[in-house]
Design an enzyme around this catalytic site. Structure first.
Site, mmCIF file in Angstrom:
data_model
loop_
_atom_site.group_PDB
_atom_site.id
_atom_site.type_symbol
_atom_site.label_atom_id
_atom_site.label_comp_id
_atom_site.label_asym_id
_atom_site.label_seq_id
_atom_site.Cartn_x
_atom_site.Cartn_y
_atom_site.Cartn_z
ATOM 1 N N GLU A 43 -37.958 35.695 -30.777
ATOM 2 C CA GLU A 43 -36.768 35.535 -31.614
ATOM 3 C C GLU A 43 -36.810 34.241 -32.404
ATOM 4 O O GLU A 43 -36.437 34.199 -33.568
ATOM 5 C CB GLU A 43 -35.495 35.587 -30.755
ATOM 6 C CG GLU A 43 -35.202 36.951 -30.137
ATOM 7 C CD GLU A 43 -35.030 38.055 -31.172
ATOM 8 O OE1 GLU A 43 -34.822 37.744 -32.364
ATOM 9 O OE2 GLU A 43 -35.132 39.236 -30.789
ATOM 10 N N TYR A 126 -27.129 33.993 -33.342
ATOM 11 C CA TYR A 126 -27.971 35.180 -33.375
ATOM 12 C C TYR A 126 -28.903 35.244 -32.168
ATOM 13 O O TYR A 126 -28.966 36.256 -31.457
ATOM 14 C CB TYR A 126 -28.807 35.253 -34.662
ATOM 15 C CG TYR A 126 -29.940 36.220 -34.476
ATOM 16 C CD1 TYR A 126 -29.707 37.591 -34.495
ATOM 17 C CD2 TYR A 126 -31.226 35.776 -34.134
ATOM 18 C CE1 TYR A 126 -30.719 38.501 -34.234
ATOM 19 C CE2 TYR A 126 -32.238 36.680 -33.875
ATOM 20 C CZ TYR A 126 -31.983 38.033 -33.926
ATOM 21 O OH TYR A 126 -32.966 38.927 -33.639
ATOM 22 N N ASP A 144 -28.029 39.680 -37.468
ATOM 23 C CA ASP A 144 -29.005 38.978 -38.293
ATOM 24 C C ASP A 144 -28.899 39.503 -39.724
ATOM 25 O O ASP A 144 -27.972 40.243 -40.056
ATOM 26 C CB ASP A 144 -30.419 39.185 -37.732
ATOM 27 C CG ASP A 144 -30.918 40.586 -38.013
ATOM 28 O OD1 ASP A 144 -30.080 41.502 -38.126
ATOM 29 O OD2 ASP A 144 -32.141 40.770 -38.146
#
Length: 340
Positions: A43, A126, A144
DNA sequence: TAATCGTGGGG
DNA sequence: TCCCCAAGATT
């Protein structure tokens, strides 16, 4: 007008089961629980970064540092060099700070709640939601750029970005449930990446086009609306390539804050919109080696390259090693300075 | 809130 | 060639 959220979910999850992507950090269908370390690492690497660009870095990092504790033990300079070329170098500094926080304050185990994750360095709204959902099965609202785009089209949101962010997040929240909490955001993001693309969306392949207000209007590609952006200024500077008698190159460690923070770089002048003051670090003689162009997010740069032989208080590195450790702008300049 | 912070690929 | 933009975070 969209159908009920549950109907939209059902159709998109069925599509995901059939068309979801196979990615190195994604557990195979039916596999045991995803490793939180790998989810978090992926991520962070994927923040504002494409899958093809991030993938080899993910492979290299997980091979070299298989666990978060291994990563926490890494040398700063090794970590920064391994990140070279991936950009947004604050991510690398925060990655190391986060790994060390997990190792020191959490016994090497990632927090399993959104709030706990959010407290870690480099983990924002996020990433906290994504790790909570994908690694820990929490019903988090993962928003996102993909999710924003899908929601903007699905609901034909008339507010332009970035002002529309809160509204888009509210809209996305209506679809979050305790059922398949990790698959849902990945289904949305896969849809956004492969079908509901920024340009030329593939609406005939979309499992939820019958719910899509923008599709009904006839031109979904115009969403999300965006406010006009400022133009990019141009700056110029000088980069100095100094080689010693052993053929090594002189590098400096840049300060942690600011552009390319924490990375090694070539010695340079200031970068400004006016011609730089020529104040070389050695008396020379200097050889002109041309110039390179580079574009950053908020300015473009012309860097004149000058070479000389010399010694001094620098980080001395073999050119081959330097080219791998330097951020791209300096790799370009060094390549030119070496006459390659 | 708005600016800062990289890079490479594609239209 | 140029502009857009990609699984954002921080200050």
């Amino acid at each position: 007008m969209p159908d009920t959220p549950s109907a939209v979910r059902r159709r998109l999850l069925a599509w995901y089961d059939a068309h979801g992507r196979t990615l190195p950090w994604r557990a195979a269908p039916g596999a045991a629980r995803t490793d939180p370390y790998r989810v978090w690492l992926s991520e962070v690497m994927l923040q504002q970064t494409t899958v093809p660009h991030a993938t080899p870095y993910f492979q290299a990092f997980t091979a070299r540092w298989p666990t978060v504790v291994d990563l926490a033990d890494a040398q700063d300079s090794d970590l920064m060099a391994a990140w070279a070329g991936l950009g947004y170098y604050a991510r690398a500094r925060n990655l190391l700070a986060c790994a060390r926080a997990v190792a020191r304050d959490h016994d090497g185990v990632f927090p399993d709640t959104e709030a706990g994750l959010l407290a870690l360095p480099g983990v924002g709204a996020y990433t906290a939601a994504a790790v909570a959902a994908i690694a820990f099965g929490r019903a988090a609202n993962v928003v996102d750029g993909n999710v924003e785009r899908v929601m903007a089209r699905l609901h034909a949101v008339q507010t332009p970005l970035p002002a529309a962010r809160p509204e888009l997040k509210r809209l996305a929240a209506a679809y979050v449930t305790d059922d398949r909490p990790g698959d849902w955001p990945q289904a949305l993001m896969d849809l956004g990446a492969t079908v509901c693309r920024p340009k030329s969306p593939l609406c005939p392949s979309c499992p939820i086009r019958i719910d899509c207000a923008a599709y009904a209007e006839g031109d979904p590609g115009r969403y999300p609306l965006k406010s006009s952006k400022a133009q990019r200024p141009h700056r110029q500077g000088i980069a100095w390539v100094i080689r010693n008698a052993s053929g090594q190159v002189a590098l400096v460690r840049r300060p942690d804050k600011g552009l390319l923070g924490g990375m090694v770089g070539l010695p340079t002048s200031d970068w400004s919109e006016t011609a730089p003051t020529d104040n070389p670090p050695l008396s020379g003689p200097w050889t002109e080696a041309g110039a390179i162009e580079h574009v950053f997010t908020h300015f473009s740069l012309t860097l004149a390259v000058r070479t000389a032989e010399g010694e001094g208080d620098y980080i001395w590195m073999a050119p081959k090693e330097a080219l791998k450790a330097l951020p791209t702008v300096f790799s370009k300049a060094l390549t030119r300075g070496l006459g390659a």
